[in-house]
Motif scaffolding. Structure first.
Motif, PDB file in Angstrom:
ATOM      1  N   VAL A   1      12.249 -46.529   2.464  1.00  0.00           N
ATOM      2  CA  VAL A   1      11.145 -47.381   2.033  1.00  0.00           C
ATOM      3  C   VAL A   1       9.881 -46.785   2.622  1.00  0.00           C
ATOM      4  CG1 VAL A   1      10.156 -49.689   2.129  1.00  0.00           C
ATOM      5  CG2 VAL A   1      12.623 -49.418   1.941  1.00  0.00           C
ATOM      6  N   HIS A   2       8.865 -46.623   1.800  1.00  0.00           N
ATOM      7  CA  HIS A   2       7.632 -45.954   2.217  1.00  0.00           C
ATOM      8  C   HIS A   2       6.446 -46.889   1.995  1.00  0.00           C
ATOM      9  CE1 HIS A   2       4.849 -42.566   2.645  1.00  0.00           C
ATOM     10  NE2 HIS A   2       4.199 -43.091   1.636  1.00  0.00           N
ATOM     11  N   PHE A   3       5.643 -47.100   3.028  1.00  0.00           N
ATOM     12  CA  PHE A   3       4.404 -47.870   2.904  1.00  0.00           C
ATOM     13  C   PHE A   3       3.240 -46.915   3.074  1.00  0.00           C
ATOM     14  CE2 PHE A   3       7.466 -50.924   4.619  1.00  0.00           C
ATOM     15  CZ  PHE A   3       7.341 -51.941   3.692  1.00  0.00           C
ATOM     16  N   HIS A   4       2.236 -47.055   2.243  1.00  0.00           N
ATOM     17  CA  HIS A   4       1.056 -46.209   2.386  1.00  0.00           C
ATOM     18  C   HIS A   4      -0.180 -47.013   2.030  1.00  0.00           C
ATOM     19  CE1 HIS A   4       0.504 -45.641  -1.989  1.00  0.00           C
ATOM     20  NE2 HIS A   4       1.811 -45.789  -1.997  1.00  0.00           N
ATOM     21  N   GLY A   5      -1.308 -46.547   2.473  1.00  0.00           N
ATOM     22  CA  GLY A   5      -2.573 -47.214   2.193  1.00  0.00           C
ATOM     23  C   GLY A   5      -3.593 -46.874   3.262  1.00  0.00           C
ATOM     24  N   VAL A   6      -4.794 -47.370   3.055  1.00  0.00           N
ATOM     25  CA  VAL A   6      -5.864 -47.113   4.013  1.00  0.00           C
ATOM     26  C   VAL A   6      -5.550 -47.790   5.332  1.00  0.00           C
ATOM     27  CG1 VAL A   6      -7.625 -46.803   2.237  1.00  0.00           C
ATOM     28  CG2 VAL A   6      -7.211 -49.072   3.180  1.00  0.00           C
ATOM     29  N   GLY A   7      -6.130 -47.267   6.381  1.00  0.00           N
ATOM     30  CA  GLY A   7      -5.890 -47.809   7.713  1.00  0.00           C
ATOM     31  C   GLY A   7      -6.411 -49.226   7.870  1.00  0.00           C
ATOM     32  N   GLY A   8      -5.670 -50.012   8.631  1.00  0.00           N
ATOM     33  CA  GLY A   8      -6.147 -51.340   8.988  1.00  0.00           C
ATOM     34  C   GLY A   8      -5.763 -52.463   8.053  1.00  0.00           C
ATOM     35  N   VAL A   9      -4.905 -52.207   7.065  1.00  0.00           N
ATOM     36  CA  VAL A   9      -4.557 -53.274   6.117  1.00  0.00           C
ATOM     37  C   VAL A   9      -3.254 -53.979   6.452  1.00  0.00           C
ATOM     38  CG1 VAL A   9      -5.878 -52.300   4.206  1.00  0.00           C
ATOM     39  CG2 VAL A   9      -3.476 -51.687   4.477  1.00  0.00           C
ATOM     40  N   GLY A  10      -2.545 -53.522   7.508  1.00  0.00           N
ATOM     41  CA  GLY A  10      -1.372 -54.251   7.954  1.00  0.00           C
ATOM     42  C   GLY A  10      -0.032 -53.581   7.746  1.00  0.00           C
ATOM     43  N   LYS A  11      -0.007 -52.273   7.485  1.00  0.00           N
ATOM     44  CA  LYS A  11       1.271 -51.578   7.293  1.00  0.00           C
ATOM     45  C   LYS A  11       2.131 -51.643   8.553  1.00  0.00           C
ATOM     46  CE  LYS A  11      -0.819 -47.776   6.304  1.00  0.00           C
ATOM     47  NZ  LYS A  11      -2.199 -48.223   6.412  1.00  0.00           N
ATOM     48  N   SER A  12       1.547 -51.330   9.684  1.00  0.00           N
ATOM     49  CA  SER A  12       2.306 -51.351  10.939  1.00  0.00           C
ATOM     50  C   SER A  12       2.739 -52.768  11.300  1.00  0.00           C
ATOM     51  CB  SER A  12       1.472 -50.758  12.077  1.00  0.00           C
ATOM     52  OG  SER A  12       1.213 -49.394  11.817  1.00  0.00           O
ATOM     53  N   THR A  13       1.890 -53.729  11.064  1.00  0.00           N
ATOM     54  CA  THR A  13       2.244 -55.120  11.345  1.00  0.00           C
ATOM     55  C   THR A  13       3.405 -55.555  10.470  1.00  0.00           C
ATOM     56  OG1 THR A  13      -0.038 -55.599  11.982  1.00  0.00           O
ATOM     57  CG2 THR A  13       1.367 -57.479  11.446  1.00  0.00           C
ATOM     58  N   LEU A  14       3.375 -55.198   9.194  1.00  0.00           N
ATOM     59  CA  LEU A  14       4.472 -55.530   8.294  1.00  0.00           C
ATOM     60  C   LEU A  14       5.775 -54.883   8.783  1.00  0.00           C
ATOM     61  CD1 LEU A  14       5.569 -56.777   5.679  1.00  0.00           C
ATOM     62  CD2 LEU A  14       4.845 -54.698   4.491  1.00  0.00           C
ATOM     63  N   LEU A  15       5.714 -53.624   9.190  1.00  0.00           N
ATOM     64  CA  LEU A  15       6.911 -52.941   9.680  1.00  0.00           C
ATOM     65  C   LEU A  15       7.439 -53.577  10.963  1.00  0.00           C
ATOM     66  CD1 LEU A  15       5.958 -49.252   8.889  1.00  0.00           C
ATOM     67  CD2 LEU A  15       7.763 -50.610   7.841  1.00  0.00           C
ATOM     68  N   ARG A  16       6.544 -54.007  11.855  1.00  0.00           N
ATOM     69  CA  ARG A  16       6.988 -54.691  13.071  1.00  0.00           C
ATOM     70  C   ARG A  16       7.672 -56.011  12.731  1.00  0.00           C
ATOM     71  NH1 ARG A  16       2.287 -52.484  15.150  1.00  0.00           N
ATOM     72  NH2 ARG A  16       1.084 -54.365  14.749  1.00  0.00           N
TER      73      ARG A  16
ATOM     74  N   ASP B   1      17.765 -61.455  20.817  1.00  0.00           N
ATOM     75  CA  ASP B   1      17.648 -61.019  22.211  1.00  0.00           C
ATOM     76  C   ASP B   1      17.216 -59.558  22.351  1.00  0.00           C
ATOM     77  OD1 ASP B   1      20.071 -60.097  21.181  1.00  0.00           O
ATOM     78  OD2 ASP B   1      21.078 -60.185  23.132  1.00  0.00           O
ATOM     79  N   GLN B   2      17.128 -58.825  21.225  1.00  0.00           N
ATOM     80  CA  GLN B   2      16.723 -57.414  21.267  1.00  0.00           C
ATOM     81  C   GLN B   2      15.393 -57.181  20.578  1.00  0.00           C
ATOM     82  OE1 GLN B   2      19.957 -55.328  19.450  1.00  0.00           O
ATOM     83  NE2 GLN B   2      21.316 -55.620  21.178  1.00  0.00           N
ATOM     84  N   ARG B   3      14.728 -58.227  20.114  1.00  0.00           N
ATOM     85  CA  ARG B   3      13.476 -58.058  19.386  1.00  0.00           C
ATOM     86  C   ARG B   3      12.351 -57.587  20.293  1.00  0.00           C
ATOM     87  NH1 ARG B   3      13.754 -63.450  15.603  1.00  0.00           N
ATOM     88  NH2 ARG B   3      15.471 -62.680  14.369  1.00  0.00           N
ATOM     89  N   PRO B   4      11.499 -56.709  19.764  1.00  0.00           N
ATOM     90  CA  PRO B   4      10.352 -56.261  20.569  1.00  0.00           C
ATOM     91  C   PRO B   4       9.349 -57.399  20.717  1.00  0.00           C
ATOM     92  CG  PRO B   4      10.194 -55.409  18.341  1.00  0.00           C
ATOM     93  CD  PRO B   4      11.520 -56.102  18.450  1.00  0.00           C
ATOM     94  N   THR B   5       8.559 -57.346  21.764  1.00  0.00           N
ATOM     95  CA  THR B   5       7.522 -58.365  21.928  1.00  0.00           C
ATOM     96  C   THR B   5       6.464 -58.139  20.863  1.00  0.00           C
ATOM     97  OG1 THR B   5       6.374 -56.950  23.510  1.00  0.00           O
ATOM     98  CG2 THR B   5       7.892 -58.589  24.411  1.00  0.00           C
ATOM     99  N   GLN B   6       5.941 -59.223  20.348  1.00  0.00           N
ATOM    100  CA  GLN B   6       4.940 -59.138  19.272  1.00  0.00           C
ATOM    101  C   GLN B   6       3.553 -59.337  19.840  1.00  0.00           C
ATOM    102  OE1 GLN B   6       5.654 -58.439  15.951  1.00  0.00           O
ATOM    103  NE2 GLN B   6       7.689 -58.049  16.729  1.00  0.00           N
TER     104      GLN B   6
END
Length: 89
Positions: free
Chosen positions: A59-74, A84-89
């Motif tokens: 699955v590939h996400f692309h777009g301009v910076g700052g629109v939430g790609k990394s947040t969606l992936l997190r 019990d293994q989830r990363p802190t948000q």
């Protein structure tokens, strides 16, 4: 109201809370892709050692910076990880 043209033409960092909205469509696409993949690997004819058959499990996400790609992936990572293994948000 944020002027999107000005927002994305600058180099100023964008807060994810400001731009990360209305991702139901993307979430649905990811959920469908995961369901399809799980169905595929559960098929009795699936052979994990078969290196000749093409794969389409990316699955590939692309777009301009700052629109939430990394947040969606997190958020996807957190939903697929045991509580019990989830990363802190």
């Amino acid at each position: 109201m944020v002027d999107l043209r000005a927002l994305f033409s600058s180099n100023d960092p964008v807060g994810s809370a400001e731009a990360f909205t209305n991702r139901q469509n993307q979430w649905g696409l990811v959920a469908t892709a995961i369901e399809d993949h799980l169905r595929h690997i559960a098929d009795p004819g699936f052979n994990v050692e078969d290196l000749e058959t093409s794969r389409n499990n990316v699955v590939h996400f692309h777009g301009v910076g700052g629109v939430g790609k990394s947040t969606l992936l997190r958020k996807i990572e957190a939903s697929l990880t045991a509580a019990d293994q989830r990363p802190t948000q």
